[in-house]
Every structure is written in C-alpha cells, then in structure tokens.
Design a protein around this motif. Structure first.
Motif, PDB file in Angstrom:
ATOM      1  N   PRO A  16     -74.600 -45.638 -34.395  1.00  0.00           N
ATOM      2  CA  PRO A  16     -73.896 -44.807 -33.420  1.00  0.00           C
ATOM      3  C   PRO A  16     -72.449 -44.554 -33.840  1.00  0.00           C
ATOM      4  CG  PRO A  16     -74.056 -47.047 -32.600  1.00  0.00           C
ATOM      5  CD  PRO A  16     -74.838 -46.991 -33.894  1.00  0.00           C
ATOM      6  N   ILE A  17     -71.848 -43.557 -33.229  1.00  0.00           N
ATOM      7  CA  ILE A  17     -70.488 -43.164 -33.584  1.00  0.00           C
ATOM      8  C   ILE A  17     -69.525 -44.311 -33.341  1.00  0.00           C
ATOM      9  CG2 ILE A  17     -68.578 -41.625 -32.970  1.00  0.00           C
ATOM     10  CD1 ILE A  17     -70.666 -39.478 -32.367  1.00  0.00           C
ATOM     11  N   ARG A  18     -68.735 -44.605 -34.349  1.00  0.00           N
ATOM     12  CA  ARG A  18     -67.735 -45.666 -34.233  1.00  0.00           C
ATOM     13  C   ARG A  18     -66.496 -45.135 -33.532  1.00  0.00           C
ATOM     14  NH1 ARG A  18     -67.973 -48.889 -39.987  1.00  0.00           N
ATOM     15  NH2 ARG A  18     -70.150 -49.491 -39.778  1.00  0.00           N
ATOM     16  N   LYS A  19     -65.807 -46.044 -32.862  1.00  0.00           N
ATOM     17  CA  LYS A  19     -64.579 -45.638 -32.183  1.00  0.00           C
ATOM     18  C   LYS A  19     -63.355 -46.372 -32.722  1.00  0.00           C
ATOM     19  CE  LYS A  19     -65.370 -48.749 -28.312  1.00  0.00           C
ATOM     20  NZ  LYS A  19     -65.418 -48.873 -26.884  1.00  0.00           N
ATOM     21  N   ASN A  20     -63.459 -46.962 -33.898  1.00  0.00           N
ATOM     22  CA  ASN A  20     -62.336 -47.694 -34.489  1.00  0.00           C
ATOM     23  C   ASN A  20     -61.822 -47.019 -35.763  1.00  0.00           C
ATOM     24  OD1 ASN A  20     -64.533 -48.280 -36.097  1.00  0.00           O
ATOM     25  ND2 ASN A  20     -64.004 -50.418 -36.372  1.00  0.00           N
ATOM     26  N   ILE A  21     -61.989 -45.714 -35.866  1.00  0.00           N
ATOM     27  CA  ILE A  21     -61.551 -44.969 -37.046  1.00  0.00           C
ATOM     28  C   ILE A  21     -60.127 -44.485 -36.813  1.00  0.00           C
ATOM     29  CG2 ILE A  21     -61.987 -42.961 -38.490  1.00  0.00           C
ATOM     30  CD1 ILE A  21     -64.980 -43.297 -37.759  1.00  0.00           C
ATOM     31  N   LEU A  22     -59.250 -44.817 -37.726  1.00  0.00           N
ATOM     32  CA  LEU A  22     -57.837 -44.477 -37.578  1.00  0.00           C
ATOM     33  C   LEU A  22     -57.553 -43.044 -38.020  1.00  0.00           C
ATOM     34  CD1 LEU A  22     -56.179 -47.755 -38.920  1.00  0.00           C
ATOM     35  CD2 LEU A  22     -56.623 -47.101 -36.549  1.00  0.00           C
ATOM     36  N   TRP A  23     -56.661 -42.388 -37.289  1.00  0.00           N
ATOM     37  CA  TRP A  23     -56.260 -41.024 -37.586  1.00  0.00           C
ATOM     38  C   TRP A  23     -55.708 -40.898 -39.004  1.00  0.00           C
ATOM     39  CZ3 TRP A  23     -56.950 -36.264 -36.091  1.00  0.00           C
ATOM     40  CH2 TRP A  23     -56.069 -35.283 -36.481  1.00  0.00           C
ATOM     41  N   ALA A  24     -54.836 -41.819 -39.387  1.00  0.00           N
ATOM     42  CA  ALA A  24     -54.215 -41.762 -40.714  1.00  0.00           C
ATOM     43  C   ALA A  24     -55.265 -41.835 -41.817  1.00  0.00           C
ATOM     44  CB  ALA A  24     -53.202 -42.890 -40.875  1.00  0.00           C
ATOM     45  N   ASP A  25     -56.337 -42.581 -41.580  1.00  0.00           N
ATOM     46  CA  ASP A  25     -57.408 -42.682 -42.574  1.00  0.00           C
ATOM     47  C   ASP A  25     -58.160 -41.350 -42.714  1.00  0.00           C
ATOM     48  OD1 ASP A  25     -56.747 -45.320 -43.051  1.00  0.00           O
ATOM     49  OD2 ASP A  25     -58.314 -46.126 -41.734  1.00  0.00           O
ATOM     50  N   VAL A  26     -58.372 -40.654 -41.600  1.00  0.00           N
ATOM     51  CA  VAL A  26     -59.054 -39.360 -41.657  1.00  0.00           C
ATOM     52  C   VAL A  26     -58.178 -38.339 -42.387  1.00  0.00           C
ATOM     53  CG1 VAL A  26     -59.978 -37.447 -40.277  1.00  0.00           C
ATOM     54  CG2 VAL A  26     -60.436 -39.812 -39.609  1.00  0.00           C
ATOM     55  N   VAL A  27     -56.878 -38.351 -42.097  1.00  0.00           N
ATOM     56  CA  VAL A  27     -55.947 -37.451 -42.789  1.00  0.00           C
ATOM     57  C   VAL A  27     -55.994 -37.730 -44.297  1.00  0.00           C
ATOM     58  CG1 VAL A  27     -53.502 -36.903 -43.117  1.00  0.00           C
ATOM     59  CG2 VAL A  27     -54.446 -37.086 -40.807  1.00  0.00           C
ATOM     60  N   ILE A  38     -52.503 -29.380 -41.861  1.00  0.00           N
ATOM     61  CA  ILE A  38     -51.366 -28.580 -41.423  1.00  0.00           C
ATOM     62  C   ILE A  38     -51.020 -28.966 -39.990  1.00  0.00           C
ATOM     63  CG2 ILE A  38     -50.530 -26.230 -41.027  1.00  0.00           C
ATOM     64  CD1 ILE A  38     -52.820 -25.395 -43.061  1.00  0.00           C
ATOM     65  N   SER A  39     -49.799 -29.464 -39.796  1.00  0.00           N
ATOM     66  CA  SER A  39     -49.346 -29.858 -38.463  1.00  0.00           C
ATOM     67  C   SER A  39     -48.913 -28.630 -37.677  1.00  0.00           C
ATOM     68  CB  SER A  39     -48.182 -30.832 -38.563  1.00  0.00           C
ATOM     69  OG  SER A  39     -48.600 -32.029 -39.169  1.00  0.00           O
ATOM     70  N   GLY A  40     -49.342 -28.577 -36.425  1.00  0.00           N
ATOM     71  CA  GLY A  40     -48.932 -27.503 -35.534  1.00  0.00           C
ATOM     72  C   GLY A  40     -47.939 -28.036 -34.526  1.00  0.00           C
ATOM     73  N   SER A  41     -47.832 -27.365 -33.410  1.00  0.00           N
ATOM     74  CA  SER A  41     -46.917 -27.834 -32.381  1.00  0.00           C
ATOM     75  C   SER A  41     -47.551 -28.988 -31.598  1.00  0.00           C
ATOM     76  CB  SER A  41     -46.544 -26.687 -31.438  1.00  0.00           C
ATOM     77  OG  SER A  41     -47.702 -26.216 -30.785  1.00  0.00           O
ATOM     78  N   GLY A  42     -46.722 -29.926 -31.208  1.00  0.00           N
ATOM     79  CA  GLY A  42     -47.212 -31.077 -30.469  1.00  0.00           C
ATOM     80  C   GLY A  42     -48.143 -31.916 -31.322  1.00  0.00           C
ATOM     81  N   SER A  43     -49.311 -32.216 -30.794  1.00  0.00           N
ATOM     82  CA  SER A  43     -50.270 -33.049 -31.518  1.00  0.00           C
ATOM     83  C   SER A  43     -51.342 -32.228 -32.224  1.00  0.00           C
ATOM     84  CB  SER A  43     -50.928 -34.033 -30.547  1.00  0.00           C
ATOM     85  OG  SER A  43     -51.671 -33.331 -29.565  1.00  0.00           O
ATOM     86  N   ARG A  44     -51.169 -30.929 -32.287  1.00  0.00           N
ATOM     87  CA  ARG A  44     -52.171 -30.063 -32.923  1.00  0.00           C
ATOM     88  C   ARG A  44     -52.121 -30.192 -34.442  1.00  0.00           C
ATOM     89  NH1 ARG A  44     -50.701 -24.876 -29.328  1.00  0.00           N
ATOM     90  NH2 ARG A  44     -51.514 -25.704 -27.376  1.00  0.00           N
ATOM     91  N   VAL A  45     -53.310 -30.261 -35.018  1.00  0.00           N
ATOM     92  CA  VAL A  45     -53.440 -30.366 -36.472  1.00  0.00           C
ATOM     93  C   VAL A  45     -54.600 -29.478 -36.895  1.00  0.00           C
ATOM     94  CG1 VAL A  45     -53.923 -31.930 -38.398  1.00  0.00           C
ATOM     95  CG2 VAL A  45     -52.556 -32.729 -36.471  1.00  0.00           C
ATOM     96  N   ARG A  46     -54.454 -28.859 -38.056  1.00  0.00           N
ATOM     97  CA  ARG A  46     -55.523 -28.018 -38.609  1.00  0.00           C
ATOM     98  C   ARG A  46     -55.943 -28.617 -39.944  1.00  0.00           C
ATOM     99  NH1 ARG A  46     -56.963 -22.507 -37.946  1.00  0.00           N
ATOM    100  NH2 ARG A  46     -57.889 -21.609 -39.817  1.00  0.00           N
ATOM    101  N   PHE A  47     -57.233 -28.897 -40.075  1.00  0.00           N
ATOM    102  CA  PHE A  47     -57.803 -29.343 -41.343  1.00  0.00           C
ATOM    103  C   PHE A  47     -58.435 -28.124 -42.003  1.00  0.00           C
ATOM    104  CE2 PHE A  47     -58.842 -33.683 -39.261  1.00  0.00           C
ATOM    105  CZ  PHE A  47     -57.576 -34.164 -39.546  1.00  0.00           C
TER     106      PHE A  47
END
Length: 86
Positions: A16-27, A38-47
C-alpha cells in the motif's frame, strides 16, 4: 540516479501507499531522473520530465507527502515512462 534515489522510486511504487516519503527526496529523485523542479508562488511546485508535467503543492506544515500526493507523483512518473524497474 544514485542508490538513495532508487530506494525512493521503489517506495513511491510500493503498495500500500507509504506515507513516510520526504518531499526533499522526491525533488532529488525528479532531478536525478533528468527532470526540472520549478518553484511557483507559495507552496506550488511544477515537476517536468519527458515532456510531462505535474503541478503539486509541497506538503506543509510537515515535510512528508500525503497519500494523495504520493499517488499523484506515481501517476506522473508512469506517464513520463518511469517505473520502479530502473
């Protein structure tokens, strides 16, 4: 792609889908695959990867992805031709 990035890729496709995956690791993974973050305004990010893109908000106030975010990243990777078989 280094070993840590391979481990994160496998974790993203784990069921099942894990919930302990860090944002920095995905980046780091997206960049390791040759994609752009690409960082957008606020917390928006485009991959961007292999002519595919995903607009997503970085998790806050914590730094772990929520399950729906993991699913969105997984779907994005599949559309970009990436599987956990790397």
């Amino acid at each position: 792609m280094n070993n840590k990035q391979k481990k994160i890729l496998r974790a993203l496709f784990f069921t099942p889908i894990r919930k302990n995956i860090l944002w920095a690791d995905v980046v780091s993974l997206i960049q390791g695959l040759g994609g752009k973050v690409i960082s957008g305004s606020g917390s928006r990010v485009r991959f961007e990867l292999n002519q595919m893109s995903l607009n997503i908000h970085s998790p806050h106030p914590g730094n772990e992805l929520k399950r729906y975010q993991v699913q969105a990243v997984r779907d994005f990777l599949l559309k970009a031709g990436i599987t956990d078989e790397i």
